[in-house]
Design a protein around this motif. Structure first.
Motif, PDB file in Angstrom:
ATOM      1  N   MET A 150       3.609  -3.235   4.041  1.00  0.00           N
ATOM      2  CA  MET A 150       2.529  -2.968   3.093  1.00  0.00           C
ATOM      3  C   MET A 150       2.504  -4.010   1.985  1.00  0.00           C
ATOM      4  O   MET A 150       1.446  -4.469   1.574  1.00  0.00           O
ATOM      5  CB  MET A 150       2.728  -1.591   2.462  1.00  0.00           C
ATOM      6  N   SER A 203       4.135   4.833   1.966  1.00  0.00           N
ATOM      7  CA  SER A 203       3.970   4.880   3.412  1.00  0.00           C
ATOM      8  C   SER A 203       4.571   6.179   3.923  1.00  0.00           C
ATOM      9  O   SER A 203       5.733   6.478   3.659  1.00  0.00           O
ATOM     10  CB  SER A 203       4.686   3.691   4.051  1.00  0.00           C
ATOM     11  N   THR A 210      -2.752  -0.149   6.435  1.00  0.00           N
ATOM     12  CA  THR A 210      -3.037  -0.739   5.121  1.00  0.00           C
ATOM     13  C   THR A 210      -4.391  -1.444   5.132  1.00  0.00           C
ATOM     14  O   THR A 210      -5.186  -1.291   4.198  1.00  0.00           O
ATOM     15  CB  THR A 210      -1.924  -1.737   4.723  1.00  0.00           C
TER      16      THR A 210
END
Length: 193
Positions: free
Chosen positions: A137, A153, A166
């Motif tokens: 991410m 996450s 993402t």
């Protein structure tokens, strides 16, 4: 919508919800020729194929490219050598670029993103917070040019799924100026009600 359309009933498919359809209509594809990109290697895997002649090794690389001012893309490259896999990944990423709306150094609003087993949550943050995100991410968010964001996450930690989730969240972000114009209100009213 699904009830009124007999074809959708017949196929057993559910129509997309309005928000998802709207956000997909707002995806802005970007040409890669006139932009300078920085690439970040998210993950590299050594893959082994067993044949009767022995083991054959190859590499797969997932790469994120971005100009750090709102344009990002990801790509997957596979080759017999690491450098070739990364180069293929960069080329693939430059073919899948999207434009992301940014406000100052953060995102305009909270957003969920989902892909496969990965679920990610993005939340705007105050200036000076930094990028509070992990692994795959972080690479995507830094490539976009986001300086302040809170991210979590949930679910799968597979880097392929996390990168795609993402990107899904970033695609769904809506530009506040466009929302204000669409609703016929000022930008201040969009944020403060």
């Amino acid at each position: 919508m699904a009830e009124s359309n007999p074809w959708l009933k017949q196929q057993g498919k559910v129509a997309l919800n309005f928000n998802y359809a709207m956000t997909n209509a707002n995806i802005k594809r970007v040409k890669s020729s006139e932009i300078e990109f920085k690439d970040r290697l998210v993950s590299i895997q050594r893959v082994t194929k067993v044949t009767k002649g022995g083991r054959t090794f190859s590499f797969s690389a997932i790469v994120v490219v971005g100009n750090e001012s709102g344009v990002v893309g990801y790509g997957l490259g596979k080759a017999k050598e690491v450098t070739a896999a990364i180069a293929k990944g960069v080329d693939d990423a430059k073919k899948n670029l999207i434009k992301v709306p940014l406000i100052k150094s953060t995102i305009p609003h909270e957003q969920l993103g989902k892909y496969g087993g990965a679920l990610i949550f993005l939340k705007p943050a105050a200036p000076g917070t930094g990028v509070i995100a992990g692994g795959a991410m972080r690479a995507v968010l830094e490539s976009v040019g986001i300086k302040d964001v809170l991210a979590k996450s949930k679910g799968s930690s597979n880097p392929h799924s996390v990168v795609k989730a993402t990107i899904d969240a970033l695609v769904q972000l809506r530009d506040p100026y466009a929302v204000a114009q669409l609703r016929g209100i000022t930008l201040n009213q969009v944020f403060n009600g």
